[in-house]
Design a protein around this motif. Sequence first.
Motif, PDB file in Angstrom:
ATOM      1  N   THR A  47      -7.325  91.612 -29.870  1.00  0.00           N
ATOM      2  CA  THR A  47      -8.560  91.525 -30.852  1.00  0.00           C
ATOM      3  C   THR A  47      -9.468  90.368 -30.371  1.00  0.00           C
ATOM      4  OG1 THR A  47      -7.153  92.251 -32.499  1.00  0.00           O
ATOM      5  CG2 THR A  47      -8.941  90.876 -33.519  1.00  0.00           C
ATOM      6  N   ASP A  48      -9.095  89.250 -30.048  1.00  0.00           N
ATOM      7  CA  ASP A  48      -9.938  88.412 -29.188  1.00  0.00           C
ATOM      8  C   ASP A  48     -10.920  88.919 -28.311  1.00  0.00           C
ATOM      9  OD1 ASP A  48      -8.781  86.481 -30.874  1.00  0.00           O
ATOM     10  OD2 ASP A  48      -7.648  85.639 -29.341  1.00  0.00           O
ATOM     11  N   ASP A  80       2.655  92.979 -31.467  1.00  0.00           N
ATOM     12  CA  ASP A  80       1.675  92.086 -32.285  1.00  0.00           C
ATOM     13  C   ASP A  80       0.903  91.226 -31.610  1.00  0.00           C
ATOM     14  OD1 ASP A  80       2.077  93.495 -34.670  1.00  0.00           O
ATOM     15  OD2 ASP A  80       3.677  91.959 -35.453  1.00  0.00           O
ATOM     16  N   ALA A  81       1.743  90.560 -30.682  1.00  0.00           N
ATOM     17  CA  ALA A  81       1.302  89.119 -29.800  1.00  0.00           C
ATOM     18  C   ALA A  81       0.188  90.001 -28.892  1.00  0.00           C
ATOM     19  CB  ALA A  81       2.438  88.976 -28.702  1.00  0.00           C
ATOM     20  N   ASP A  82       0.320  91.051 -28.325  1.00  0.00           N
ATOM     21  CA  ASP A  82      -0.821  91.746 -27.559  1.00  0.00           C
ATOM     22  C   ASP A  82      -2.009  92.235 -28.364  1.00  0.00           C
ATOM     23  OD1 ASP A  82       0.646  91.449 -25.105  1.00  0.00           O
ATOM     24  OD2 ASP A  82       1.488  93.422 -25.292  1.00  0.00           O
ATOM     25  N   LEU A  83      -1.797  92.596 -29.646  1.00  0.00           N
ATOM     26  CA  LEU A  83      -2.855  92.913 -30.345  1.00  0.00           C
ATOM     27  C   LEU A  83      -3.616  91.726 -30.843  1.00  0.00           C
ATOM     28  CD1 LEU A  83      -3.809  95.235 -32.256  1.00  0.00           C
ATOM     29  CD2 LEU A  83      -2.385  94.513 -34.057  1.00  0.00           C
ATOM     30  N   GLY A  84      -3.164  90.345 -31.081  1.00  0.00           N
ATOM     31  CA  GLY A  84      -3.865  89.553 -31.148  1.00  0.00           C
ATOM     32  C   GLY A  84      -4.823  89.181 -29.743  1.00  0.00           C
ATOM     33  N   ARG A  85      -4.336  89.349 -28.961  1.00  0.00           N
ATOM     34  CA  ARG A  85      -4.960  88.949 -27.545  1.00  0.00           C
ATOM     35  C   ARG A  85      -6.027  90.113 -27.328  1.00  0.00           C
ATOM     36  NH1 ARG A  85      -5.340  91.376 -22.918  1.00  0.00           N
ATOM     37  NH2 ARG A  85      -3.298  92.542 -23.264  1.00  0.00           N
ATOM     38  N   ARG A 134      -9.895  93.419 -37.627  1.00  0.00           N
ATOM     39  CA  ARG A 134      -8.550  93.518 -37.597  1.00  0.00           C
ATOM     40  C   ARG A 134      -7.932  94.350 -37.973  1.00  0.00           C
ATOM     41  NH1 ARG A 134     -10.288  88.106 -38.790  1.00  0.00           N
ATOM     42  NH2 ARG A 134     -10.187  86.513 -36.872  1.00  0.00           N
ATOM     43  N   SER A 167     -14.804  90.469 -39.912  1.00  0.00           N
ATOM     44  CA  SER A 167     -13.483  90.198 -39.126  1.00  0.00           C
ATOM     45  C   SER A 167     -12.322  90.767 -39.750  1.00  0.00           C
ATOM     46  CB  SER A 167     -13.418  88.800 -38.868  1.00  0.00           C
ATOM     47  OG  SER A 167     -14.767  88.077 -38.275  1.00  0.00           O
ATOM     48  N   ALA A 195      -5.540  97.098 -35.897  1.00  0.00           N
ATOM     49  CA  ALA A 195      -4.166  97.514 -36.105  1.00  0.00           C
ATOM     50  C   ALA A 195      -3.926  99.027 -36.344  1.00  0.00           C
ATOM     51  CB  ALA A 195      -3.619  96.700 -37.160  1.00  0.00           C
TER      52      ALA A 195
END
Length: 238
Positions: A43-44, A36-41, A24, A20, A28
């Motif tokens: 990644t999910d 960053d906010a979109d990258l978190g989404r 991630r 994991s 990146a």
Amino acid sequence: MTPAIRAVLFDLDDTLFDHSGSVRAALAQWLPHVPDADLGRLTDVWFDLEHVHYDSWRLGDISFDEQRRRRIRDFWPHLGRQLQPDDDLDALFATYLTHYEHAWQTFDDASPVLTELRRLGYLTAVLTNGAATQQNAKIDQIGLRDQLDAVITSEQLAVAKPDPASYQGACQQLRVEPQQTLHIGDRSDLDVLGARAAGLHALHLDRNDAGAADTEERITSLHDLMTRLTTAAAAQSS
């Protein structure tokens, strides 16, 4: 009397190898212009697609390369882009794969615990559903090869966890009985329930401490494993 544990089988991804964290880091680097906010989404989304299509490969429904293509095909629209008829899905995945391989990393507790297990005389091995070439490459890059008696893959066994034959096949390779073997991994379905159904002992490695706190067969670090084994050995000798 319960037979003493002689061998410890480990899952690889998110057990000894930080899959994991590597994913991630790779995303990146692969998607550097995504906020960053979109990258978190995203990644999910990537993990969800990986779970769906990798399991299809594990079940024998598609090839390993095809599960990669399907992940790209389903992921691309989440980037706000449409694939074109002449887009090469293999080439697109290869760009991600380069970043993923550069990010490969182990967990801090993996090497010291394997070293201590070997010192105490336990057999140690990996039992993984991953592709043999890639999983062996991970073992070599993160430096755990010399601390393992075997790396056993579903491709090698021609059967995958949670089929009982996979755990039993690993025991046969190590020349130990299932009841003398402990299996450890991050997925309850594959690494705990499946292993127990095959006659092995099992512990759930819950590194994110997300499970029920009163579950006896749950550990949050491989260091906890040594305490469990010491306690079990003491009970065996008393």
